[in-house]
Design a protein around this motif. Structure first.
Motif, PDB file in Angstrom:
ATOM      1  N   ASP A 146       7.074  27.949   4.254  1.00 36.54           N
ATOM      2  CA  ASP A 146       7.195  27.297   5.560  1.00 36.54           C
ATOM      3  C   ASP A 146       6.451  28.150   6.578  1.00 36.54           C
ATOM      4  N   CYS A 147       5.259  27.685   6.978  1.00 33.99           N
ATOM      5  CA  CYS A 147       4.412  28.439   7.904  1.00 33.99           C
ATOM      6  C   CYS A 147       4.747  28.087   9.349  1.00 33.99           C
TER       7      CYS A 147
ATOM      8  N   ASP B 146      10.093  30.425   1.223  1.00 33.56           N
ATOM      9  CA  ASP B 146       9.717  31.615   1.981  1.00 33.56           C
ATOM     10  C   ASP B 146       9.367  31.184   3.399  1.00 33.56           C
ATOM     11  N   LEU B 147       9.734  32.001   4.376  1.00 35.65           N
ATOM     12  CA  LEU B 147       9.474  31.674   5.772  1.00 35.65           C
ATOM     13  C   LEU B 147       8.473  32.660   6.360  1.00 35.65           C
ATOM     14  N   LEU B 148       7.482  32.129   7.069  1.00 34.20           N
ATOM     15  CA  LEU B 148       6.434  32.932   7.693  1.00 34.20           C
ATOM     16  C   LEU B 148       6.451  32.655   9.191  1.00 34.20           C
ATOM     17  N   GLU B 149       6.729  33.701   9.999  1.00 32.68           N
ATOM     18  CA  GLU B 149       6.905  33.519  11.445  1.00 32.68           C
ATOM     19  C   GLU B 149       6.616  34.846  12.154  1.00 32.68           C
ATOM     20  N   PRO B 150       5.695  34.856  13.148  1.00 34.98           N
ATOM     21  CA  PRO B 150       5.347  36.112  13.808  1.00 34.98           C
ATOM     22  C   PRO B 150       6.280  36.543  14.929  1.00 34.98           C
TER      23      PRO B 150
ATOM     24  N   SER C 132       9.666  37.752  16.127  1.00 33.29           N
ATOM     25  CA  SER C 132      10.754  38.427  15.408  1.00 33.29           C
ATOM     26  C   SER C 132      12.127  37.831  15.697  1.00 33.29           C
ATOM     27  N   HIS C 133      12.420  37.449  16.958  1.00 34.13           N
ATOM     28  CA  HIS C 133      13.770  36.954  17.218  1.00 34.13           C
ATOM     29  C   HIS C 133      13.957  35.546  16.666  1.00 34.13           C
ATOM     30  N   PHE C 134      12.868  34.793  16.485  1.00 32.49           N
ATOM     31  CA  PHE C 134      12.975  33.508  15.777  1.00 32.49           C
ATOM     32  C   PHE C 134      13.337  33.753  14.311  1.00 32.49           C
ATOM     33  N   LEU C 135      12.676  34.733  13.701  1.00 30.01           N
ATOM     34  CA  LEU C 135      12.908  34.983  12.286  1.00 30.01           C
ATOM     35  C   LEU C 135      14.311  35.520  12.038  1.00 30.01           C
ATOM     36  N   GLU C 136      14.836  36.331  12.960  1.00 33.41           N
ATOM     37  CA  GLU C 136      16.210  36.806  12.815  1.00 33.41           C
ATOM     38  C   GLU C 136      17.199  35.646  12.926  1.00 33.41           C
TER      39      GLU C 136
ATOM     40  N   ALA D 167      16.774  30.446   0.824  1.00 31.34           N
ATOM     41  CA  ALA D 167      15.666  31.052   1.556  1.00 31.34           C
ATOM     42  C   ALA D 167      15.434  32.415   0.922  1.00 31.34           C
ATOM     43  N   ALA D 168      14.243  32.618   0.372  1.00 31.96           N
ATOM     44  CA  ALA D 168      14.016  33.802  -0.456  1.00 31.96           C
ATOM     45  C   ALA D 168      13.447  34.976   0.326  1.00 31.96           C
ATOM     46  N   ASN D 169      12.368  34.752   1.068  1.00 34.22           N
ATOM     47  CA  ASN D 169      11.673  35.840   1.766  1.00 34.22           C
ATOM     48  C   ASN D 169      11.385  35.452   3.206  1.00 34.22           C
ATOM     49  N   PHE D 170      11.458  36.446   4.087  1.00 34.79           N
ATOM     50  CA  PHE D 170      11.203  36.230   5.511  1.00 34.79           C
ATOM     51  C   PHE D 170      10.069  37.177   5.922  1.00 34.79           C
ATOM     52  N   TYR D 171       8.910  36.610   6.245  1.00 34.43           N
ATOM     53  CA  TYR D 171       7.737  37.407   6.592  1.00 34.43           C
ATOM     54  C   TYR D 171       7.476  37.313   8.095  1.00 34.43           C
ATOM     55  N   CYS D 172       7.565  38.449   8.782  1.00 38.54           N
ATOM     56  CA  CYS D 172       7.261  38.484  10.215  1.00 38.54           C
ATOM     57  C   CYS D 172       5.784  38.854  10.375  1.00 38.54           C
ATOM     58  N   THR D 173       4.943  37.871  10.101  1.00 41.95           N
ATOM     59  CA  THR D 173       3.499  38.072  10.045  1.00 41.95           C
ATOM     60  C   THR D 173       2.805  36.840  10.609  1.00 41.95           C
TER      61      THR D 173
END
Length: 276
Positions: free
Chosen positions: A91-92, A112-116, A118-122, A141-147
């Motif tokens: 999910d980009c 997997d979640l991709l989101e730059p 940080s407070h959205f990803l938390e 939800a397996a992985n959370f990438y703050c990228t």
């Protein structure tokens, strides 16, 4: 690219190249473009209303239309619509996990979640914790990438579907192309992309506040061609309030769809056809 556009300050651009040269024409400008874009969203509340620009009411029709499109694709691409398969999605621009929680995690065993931001990803981590989900333990939800998209390279062959919604407008054209070139390697054989985005009715519109661009269908198709992507199917969003941009979904393949040969006999040339 012979496509003209404008921005909210009344500036007119003869082409995307002219606009991108002004906005991202050197290393400093491009860095500022991406920092300012993330900076805008860092000031937005981590809620449906925040990530949807004050239009939390579009969440339900958004998910309904996306699910209908995804169901159609599942029937075409996965045996038994994906039953008895271990399916993985990316999910980009995942934001707070809204699309994953309401849609993707019900269809995929891992997302997997991709989101730059940080407070959205938390917030997404909390929203997608097992206690907040109504799915079986086979779905998570397996992985959370703050990228950011322009810096992300997926693991090779991990994903059945890469879902990209309301985020690709932050990428300059060269980064749009390079993202998809990298992301192709992240798809499993037979995997595909779904891109869901706002559409300009013609040309493009630059948003100076959040540093994004709304592209037209023609603009998107030119970029897809540069990426070596092929449109398998499209669907327009339904049920949004009047005054919002139209929204379209594209199912994109890395290879041209195979044409099914017709079983009908070819009509001989220079002979009239029968009118029925």
């Amino acid at each position: 690219m012979e496509i003209s556009g404008s921005d909210g300050m009344g500036r007119e651009f003869k082409s995307p190249d002219e606009m991108w040269k002004q906005e991202t024409g050197d290393e400093q400008k491009k860095g500022d473009w991406y920092r300012n874009g993330v900076g805008y969203w860092q000031g937005v509340e981590a809620s449906d209303d925040g990530v949807l620009g004050g239009y939390a009411q579009v969440n339900e029709p958004d998910i309904i239309t996306s699910e209908g499109f995804l169901n159609t694709l599942f029937k075409e691409f996965f045996p038994d619509s994906g039953k008895n398969q271990h399916l993985v999605a990316l999910d980009c621009g995942s934001g707070i996990g809204r699309v994953t929680k309401n849609l993707l995690i019900r269809y995929f065993n891992e997302v997997d979640l991709l989101e730059p931001v940080s407070h959205f990803l938390e917030a997404a981590r909390e929203n997608l914790s097992p206690g907040n989900l109504s799915v079986s333990e086979d779905h998570k939800a397996a992985n959370f990438y703050c990228t950011p998209l322009q810096e992300f390279t997926p693991d090779a062959g991990r994903y059945d579907v890469i879902w990209i919604q309301w985020c690709i407008g932050h990428l300059a054209d060269d980064d749009f192309v390079s993202f998809f070139e990298r992301a192709k390697a992240g798809l499993k054989p037979g995997g595909f992309f779904v891109l869901k985005e706002n559409l300009a009715r013609a040309g493009f519109i630059l948003d100076n506040e959040d540093k994004s661009i709304t592209r037209s269908d023609v603009y998107f198709k030119k970029l897809f061609s540069r990426c070596g992507l092929h449109i398998h199917d499209m669907k327009d969003q339904e049920g949004f309030p009047i005054g919002l941009f139209p929204v379209r979904m594209y199912a994109l393949l890395t290879e041209a769809p195979k044409r099914v040969k017709s079983s009908r006999p070819k009509r001989q040339t220079n002979r009239p056809g029968i009118i029925r």
